[in-house]
Design an enzyme around this catalytic site. Sequence first.
Site, PDB file in Angstrom:
ATOM      1  CE  LYS A  52     -54.204  27.152 -62.537  1.00 50.25           C
ATOM      2  NZ  LYS A  52     -54.306  28.520 -62.388  1.00 50.25           N
ATOM      3  CD  GLN A  96     -51.676  31.067 -63.340  1.00 50.78           C
ATOM      4  OE1 GLN A  96     -52.675  30.607 -63.555  1.00 50.78           O
ATOM      5  NE2 GLN A  96     -51.634  31.242 -61.927  1.00 50.78           N
ATOM      6  CG  ASP A 119     -59.443  31.619 -62.885  1.00 53.95           C
ATOM      7  OD1 ASP A 119     -59.296  30.477 -62.412  1.00 53.95           O
ATOM      8  OD2 ASP A 119     -58.377  32.049 -63.695  1.00 53.95           O
TER       9      ASP A 119
HETATM   10  N1  GUN Z   1     -53.067  33.206 -59.718  1.00 56.42           N
HETATM   11  C1  GUN Z   1     -53.260  32.840 -58.362  1.00 56.42           C
HETATM   12  N2  GUN Z   1     -54.272  31.992 -58.279  1.00 56.42           N
HETATM   13  C2  GUN Z   1     -54.626  31.867 -59.529  1.00 56.42           C
HETATM   14  C3  GUN Z   1     -55.892  31.269 -60.077  1.00 56.42           C
HETATM   15  O1  GUN Z   1     -56.726  30.677 -59.107  1.00 56.42           O
HETATM   16  N3  GUN Z   1     -56.250  31.587 -61.427  1.00 56.42           N
HETATM   17  C4  GUN Z   1     -55.473  32.374 -61.874  1.00 56.42           C
HETATM   18  N4  GUN Z   1     -55.818  32.810 -63.041  1.00 56.42           N
HETATM   19  N5  GUN Z   1     -54.419  32.990 -61.628  1.00 56.42           N
HETATM   20  C5  GUN Z   1     -53.947  32.882 -60.332  1.00 56.42           C
END
Ligand code: GUN
Length: 292
Positions: A52, A96, A119
């Site tokens: 990311k 996350q 998100d």
């Molecule tokens: N863990 C697995 N997928 C995601 C996501 O799309 N965003 C976040 N913040 N954590 C995750």
Amino acid sequence: MVLLDGKKTSNVIKDEIAVEVQKMKDQGERVPHLAAVLVGVDGASLTYVGSKVRACERVGFESTLIQMPDTTSEEELLQKIKELNESKVIDGFIVQLPLPKQIDEQNVLNAVNPSKDVDGFHPENFGRMALDMESFIPATPFGILQLLERYQVETKGKHTVVIGRSHIVGRPMSILMSQKGPAGNSTVTLTHSHTKNLSEITKQADIIIVALGVPEFLTADMVKEGVVIVDVGISRVPDASKPRGYAIKGDVEFEGVSEKASFITPVPGGVGPMTIAMLLKNTLIARERQLS
Ligand code: GUN
């Protein structure tokens, strides 16, 4: 069979975003800034967050990675979220998941300022999404819609079967595919661990979205000829022949299912890169909303 190439499509989207960032720069505006909070040292999470942050550089965004130890208390994390909510220079941020067990995930997600919740996990954004109101669409479902739309996969009037009811993928996907609009207007069946005769249902599906986290769960005998397959699974399976000691597997038994499918996403290189591109897109949207 057509491969739904998420790597290629995500690069197209990132190029589109980079053009918008350049326009902001040309107008003397501050570029979008994404922050990611990572609590603990989960290997897979570290890989995702790293991707990311690198993707931010690629499109010209600012990025900040905040790493906190796995002994972090809920209070300490909530304090960090408060700082990010109040920051004048952070346009969007993510925490996350998963989080260490001493921290209540929902309390954390509820604390994020909805206007910075790129998100799309805050209840306000989820509710607004379900009501067709302006919101942030969670990045993975948003990426799947984009992939279907850009490959002109017909969804209107089709029977879409979603396997898995997670808050991040299955549940929002089931809502979005039934809504009006691009990649919508589908008749949706949401299946989960209590579904009876799953195979009977999947065999009737025109489109199957699998988000279960069980490697190679969906096999050729469970699908009909011409089906469209979207594989959200990404599991590490021990494999001594690989340099890292594991192979990445999706939720679909690719070799068999791809022989019957009209469209299918590969793993890796399908939904994964699209998730990252749409997180960037949401961050761009967050910045643009401030400017408008
Ligand atoms: N863990 C697995 N997928 C995601 C996501 O799309 N965003 C976040 N913040 N954590 C995750």
